[in-house]
Each structure stands twice: as C-alpha cells, then as structure tokens.
Design an enzyme around this catalytic site. Structure first.
Site, PDB file in Angstrom:
ATOM      1  N   HIS A  59       0.826  -1.207   0.000  1.00 23.31           N
ATOM      2  CA  HIS A  59       0.000   0.000   0.000  1.00 23.31           C
ATOM      3  C   HIS A  59       0.865   1.264   0.000  1.00 23.31           C
ATOM      4  CE1 HIS A  59      -2.308  -3.320   1.694  1.00 23.31           C
ATOM      5  NE2 HIS A  59      -3.405  -2.702   1.301  1.00 23.31           N
TER       6      HIS A  59
ATOM      7  N   HIS B  85     -28.804 -15.988  24.500  1.00 23.35           N
ATOM      8  CA  HIS B  85     -27.794 -15.834  25.546  1.00 23.35           C
ATOM      9  C   HIS B  85     -27.088 -17.150  25.889  1.00 23.35           C
ATOM     10  CE1 HIS B  85     -29.531 -11.944  25.820  1.00 23.35           C
ATOM     11  NE2 HIS B  85     -28.960 -11.621  26.956  1.00 23.35           N
TER      12      HIS B  85
END
Ligand SMILES: Cc1ncc(C[n+]2csc(CCOP(=O)(O)OP(=O)(O)O)c2C)c(N)n1
Ligand SMILES: [Mg+2]
Length: 664
Positions: A26, A476
């Site tokens: 990059h 949960h």
C-alpha cells in the site's frame, strides 16, 4: 542541511519502491502521511531507537496498518535495528517487514495492526494504562510515568464500529495524553470505483466533539510546520483526548495516481514511480538514502538523551521511594510478585478446604478476591455486567476521568473492551481481566485473536457458559463458543467444574506470560468435587482422572457443569457392573501440551471414550474418535429453567450412561 521536504520524500520513495519490489502493498497512505509522520517523529515523539522497550517512551500506533511501509520507513530512518536489507524484503517470508506491522517481530512496532479500528482501540488502552500507572506511582516532584500515546488513523478506522466504542470511552475518561492524527484523504478501497461520499459522510469533527474530544480541524497534512504546530497545541490539552484532522492527498507526489483509489493498495508501476521521482525531485535510486537525509532523521542521540534524563529522574525517585521504584520495575518487566507462588498455593489449598458448592462465576469472584490483594497489577472490568460476571471485588476502585483506580466500567462495548485490554497489556505494568457473557465473546472475537497472535497476557472472564443459564434463552446460551475459542491458536480456554478448578484456572491465566486465557464460568451452582493432593496438582495439567475404577471399560470426559453428571452416570453404570473412569478436562488446550505419556495415562488406548459438554459435539471428536460418542448440543438452546433444559437436551446421568453402554 536537508529540507523537511526531502525528509518526507525519503518516506515516499521507500514506500513506493518497497511496494513495487514486493509487487504487493500500500504505497498511497505512506505517501499521503509522509509530512505528518515527519512532523511527529522529528519534532515531538520521545523514543529511543536503541531501546524500543524504554518504559517511559511515547507510544506510537499505526492504526491504518495497511500503510506499514510508513512505519518501517520511520523505524529504519530514525535508527532502529531495521536495516535496509529488511526493507528490500518487504512482505517476504521471515523478513522483519511483514505485510502489516507485527508486534514482537519488528523492533519499535508497539502493536500489531491491520484489522482496522483496533489500533486506535489499542492506543486508548495504552493511554489508559499510562494514566492508571501515573496515578499509582507518581509522587510530588516525581512524574515518573509520563508519556503520550500518538496514533495515526484513516477513514477505515473511523468507519469501523469499534472506533465509536473506544473513542466514546476515551472521551468520557478524558484521556488527554492521547493524540490521534486523522488521515482525511477522502479515499478508501472502493474509491477505485466510486466516491467515498457514497458510503462515508460523517461530520468527523462534530462526532468527536460529541464524544468530549478536543478537535483541531482543517490542518494541511502536507504542511509539516502546520502539523507540528497542531501537535504542540494538542499537547497543551489537560482534560480531553485530541483529534487532529489533517487534510491529505493519498499517493501525494505521484502525478497520475495521487488522489485516486488506485494509489491505495497496489504498486504504482515503474512508469509512475519514475514520474513521481521527477515530480518530487528525488533523484536517488531505489533503497538509496543520502547521508544528509539519514542525519536529518536520526533519532538516536536525541533518544539516548531523553532516556538518560529519565533514568536520572528515576534514580532520584528510587532514592526517595525505593519500594515504589522496585515495584514499578517489576511490574513493567511483567514479573509476578516474589511471594506469588506461595500466596497462590495457599489460596488454592484454602478453597479446597472450604469445599463450597457455588457457581463457578462466584468461585471466580472469590478467586479474584483472594488473589488480587497480592497482585496490584490486576486491573479489570466488565462490559456493563459487573453484577453478573462477578468481576468486582472488595478492593475494586473505579477508574474515573482524573486518574487512579483499578476497575473499569467499560459500558456495553465488548469489542472495544477487549481491544483496549490488548493495548493495556502491550503497554505493560498491568494485567487486564475483562468480562462479558460467553455468548458475546464473538462480538469481541478479533480482539481475542489479536491477543493470541500478539502473545499478550489478557484474562477473559466469560460467564453464563451454557444452556445452564436458563431462562434468558438461545440468544444468551452459548453452544459453539467454547469450541470456537479453543480453535484460536495460542488461546487457552478453561471451563472449570468447581471452586478448585476455577482457582487453578485463574492462577494458570495469571502465570501464563505468552498468551491470553478465556475462563468460562457457570451461572448456576456446581457441586464441589473431592480430590487428593495429587489430583489438585494435576488440575494445572488441563485434564486428569477425577474418579477411577479398576478395569474401567470406558472413559467419560467432561467439563464444567457436566462433570457432576458424568460422576452420576459412573455410579449408575457401576450398579450394572460396568466400571468407568471419569476424566475432568477443564482445559483441553493445556492438556494437549502435556507430554504423550501423561496424556496416555489419562486417556488410555483401547477403551472407548464418551465426551460430555453442553456445547457443539464436533470439537470432541478428536478425543473420542469415530468409535466414541459425544453427548453435546448441536442446535441453539431454548428458554426455560436450567434444570428442565438439561433434561430436555439429554444432559442427564441416565442418558450419559446409556450412551456409554452404546459404545461398549
Ligand atoms: C477490519 C478490516 N476490514 C477491512 C480491511 C481491508 N482494508 C484495508 S485498508 C481498507 C480501506 C481503508 O481506508 P482508509 O483507512 O481511508 O485508507 P486509505 O485508503 O486512505 O489509505 C480496507 C477496507 C481491513 N484491513 N480491516
Ligand atoms: Mg482514506
């Protein structure tokens, strides 16, 4: 004299040439942040290239880690042990210049970045650790812990949700020694095809002001003097973290590719690189830096002076406060207190004598209560579940926005919490423990992965570890989470069955220096198990024979809440003259590290095995093989009282006994 422009252009050249040579990487971000980096590193950053571990150095985090060549260029030019040969081998096997910066691989890299948004979170953790240690150790006239944390971040980090979690908390805590520099270039990857304003139009300054940050707006990111002045301004802030918004051009200097999405993540190409050299007036071949430019970047003399000055300050501090000085040294070295081993052994023995039948989350709180007084570096918190996770102990003091304390109310921010904990561990001087429900561990998963990758000592308290939590229902109730956590390389996972295993798990987590530990605790009460001294010692081996029988015909392996059921099944089978062995396996990861002889003693060849865990069955196949069986749960749970659920899903002694008979 070299110009500041030349110094910045050296970064540009190294980035575009290394990416070109690797044919990967990059170049755009380093080229766009070159002046910002020059302003910070040459005028403000207090660090010593000869000693990257100097305790009071400023921390520097590259949150937009795809621009790794920026950091490698900075480390190389300023005098770290990162020779040009390493830059030439950017992104190659076993070079010190990995694709994204990796902590522990490259001297001077404070944290591993690349997963966007986590670098800023780590930086918040570092600033937090600094604040807490300063409050604990500094004395009048002795500001011995006193450094800043600087972080670079881009649009990607700001788009990631975790930046909201952690920047919101940093604002609330008023972390004024945190200074973030935003690479506001209006480009992210899809800018190759379209405009960033099709996906990112936040008013970032207003957003951060709403968090309680000080924002310095509209800085020309290509004017090093303007950036430096903004940093000076930021350093004066006494109550808020500071965001400096720098307008920049990605790939700045490249005639055709600057300000295009194409500059983000691909080599510029030979032609464009030649044109860039021409445009910026950089007339040196690839990987050649003129001496004068090296001289302009060299931070070694300045760094040595800064560290020496601090060492002198530390000596004066040590003279007046010898105990504190010794303690700070110990803590920053990551050593446990001298009497830790004795203390831990005593606590474990006492827990054994008490023989309590309680929930393991309660046993965990008791373990913290007993261990923490001997371990002041243990600092913890929960993501708004202190009363459920039971992470608060009698010595807990909340960390506020002025300093001090050892307990963090992280708010409902699981990912942020865990990435902040990584930053705290990386900073050193503290051992963080953080908590939520096990089912929400996957909100935080990439931070857990980064802790494991970076070999950081972070302790996770994950409570409500199965359908045994009952009425809250399948949202949960974790079923896959224990298995998922065990799949992370270098993550230790404990699912203890009672108070003794819980305490042993805590001790193992604290004594582990090269990686994180997940502690999985029950909501519901679990029976205390009687053990011999030898068995108590074997808990630390991750798996051991809890209850044996001569000529056992099968081995039942169980963890956590299912251990009692396994023992009951053993009794039912014994009544039918079927002898079985019960193996408690609180930590498969730890058991797997034992020598082959021990493992074969616990799980002998030639008798079938049945694993029992209220979680997905696949994981246990590696222990039971195709001839064995698993009593598990391969679907999501149900909302009902825990007892009913255990019956409904087949977690009963009778069912386990019949499954065992099925494999004989
Ligand atoms: C969590 C995460 N998601 C996706 C990516 C892949 N990625 C790397 S850089 C990038 C775009 C970042 O944009 P910005 O921060 O503005 O960087 P710039 O192009 O300006 O250098 C993306 C999507 C990543 N590294 N991390
Ligand atoms: Mg950008």
């Amino acid at each position: 004299m070299t110009s500041k422009a030349d110094l910045a252009n050296a970064i540009r050249a190294l980035a575009m040439d290394a990416v070109q040579q690797a044919n990967s990487g990059h170049p755009g971000m380093p080229m766009g942040m070159a002046e910002i980096a020059e302003a910070l590193w040459n005028n403000h950053l207090r660090h010593n290239p000869a000693n990257p571990a100097w305790a009071n150095r400023d921390r520097f985090v590259l949150s937009n880690g795809h621009g790794s060549m920026l950091l490698y260029g900075l480390l190389h030019l300023s005098g770290y042990d990162l020779p040009m040969a390493e830059l030439k081998r950017f992104r190659q096997l076993h070079s010190k210049t990995a694709g994204h910066p990796e902590h522990g691989m490259t001297p001077g890299v404070e944290t591993t970045t690349g997963p966007l948004g986590q670098g800023i979170a780590n930086a918040v953790g570092m600033a937090l650790a600094e604040r807490m240690l300063a409050a604990e150790f500094n004395r009048d006239g002795h500001a011995i812990v006193d450094h800043r944390t600087y972080v670079f971040l881009g649009d990607g980090c700001l788009m990631e949700g975790i930046s909201h979690e952690v920047c919101s908390l940093a604002g609330t805590l008023g972390l004024n020694k945190l200074i973030a520099l935003y690479d506001d270039n209006g480009i992210s990857i899809d800018s190759e095809k379209a405009q960033i304003k099709q996906w990112f139009t936040d008013n970032t300054p207003q957003r951060f002001e709403a968090y309680g940050w000080r924002v310095i707006r509209d800085v020309d990111g290509h004017n090093a003097n303007a950036v430096s002045a903004a940093i000076t301004e930021a350093q004066k802030e006494t109550a808020k973290p500071v965001l400096i918004c720098c307008k920049t051009i990605i790939g700045k200097g490249a005639p055709k590719k600057a300000n295009t999405g194409g500059a983000h993540g691909a080599p510029l190409g030979a032609e464009e690189i030649a044109a860039t050299r021409e445009a910026i007036g950089w007339n040196y071949p690839p990987f050649e830096i003129p001496e004068a430019v090296y001289a302009g970047w060299d931070a070694r003399a300045r760094g040595a002076k800064a560290e020496t000055a601090w060492n002198e300050k530390f000596s004066a501090y040590a003279k007046q406060h010898p105990d504190l000085a010794a303690e700070l040294k110990r803590r920053m070295a990551g050593e446990l207190p001298r009497d830790w081993k004795n203390h831990a052994a005593k606590v474990l023995a006492q827990v054994g004598e008490k023989a309590e039948t309680i929930a393991t989350r309660k046993a965990s709180q008791n373990a913290i209560e007993a261990l923490a007084p001997a371990l002041p570096e243990l600092v913890g918190g929960s993501a708004d579940l202190a009363g459920s996770n039971l992470t608060w102990w009698s010595g807990s003091k909340p960390v506020g926005n002025t300093g001090g304390g050892n307990y963090l109310f992280f708010g409902v921010r699981e990912f942020g919490m865990c990435a902040i904990a990584n930053g705290m561990a990386l900073h050193g001087g503290v051992i963080p423990y953080v908590a939520t429900f096990l089912t929400f561990s996957d909100y935080a998963r990439n931070a857990l992965r980064m802790a494991a990758l970076m070999k950081q000592r972070v302790v996770y308290v994950f409570t409500h570890d199965s359908i045994g939590l009952g009425e809250d229902g399948p949202t949960h109730q974790p079923v896959e989470h224990a298995a998922v956590l065990r799949l992370l390389p270098n993550m230790d996972v404990w699912r203890p069955c009672d108070t003794v295993e819980t305490t042993a798990a805590w001790i193992a987590a604290i004594e582990r220096r090269d990686g994180p530990t997940s502690l999985l605790f029950s909501r519901q009460n679990l029976n205390f198990q009687k053990r011999s001294t030898a068995q108590i010692a074997d808990v630390a081996r991750g798996g051991y024979v809890l209850s044996d029988a001569p000529n056992a015909k099968a081995a039942i392996i169980a963890t956590g809440s299912e251990v009692t059921l396994a023992l009951e099944a053993q009794k039912l089978l014994a009544a039918e003259n079927i002898a079985t062995r019960v193996v408690s396996m609180p930590a498969t990861t730890v058991f797997d590290r034992q020598d082959a002889e021990y493992r074969a003693q616990v799980l002998p060849k030639g008798i079938p095995r049945v694993a029992v865990e209220a979680g997905v069955s696949d994981f246990w196949r590696k222990y039971v093989g195709l001839e064995g069986a698993v009593v598990g749960i391969d679907r999501y749970g149900e909302s009902a009282p825990a007892g009913e659920l255990f019956n409904y899903f087949g977690f009963t002694a009778a069912n386990i006994a019949s499954v065992v008979k099925g494999v004989l």
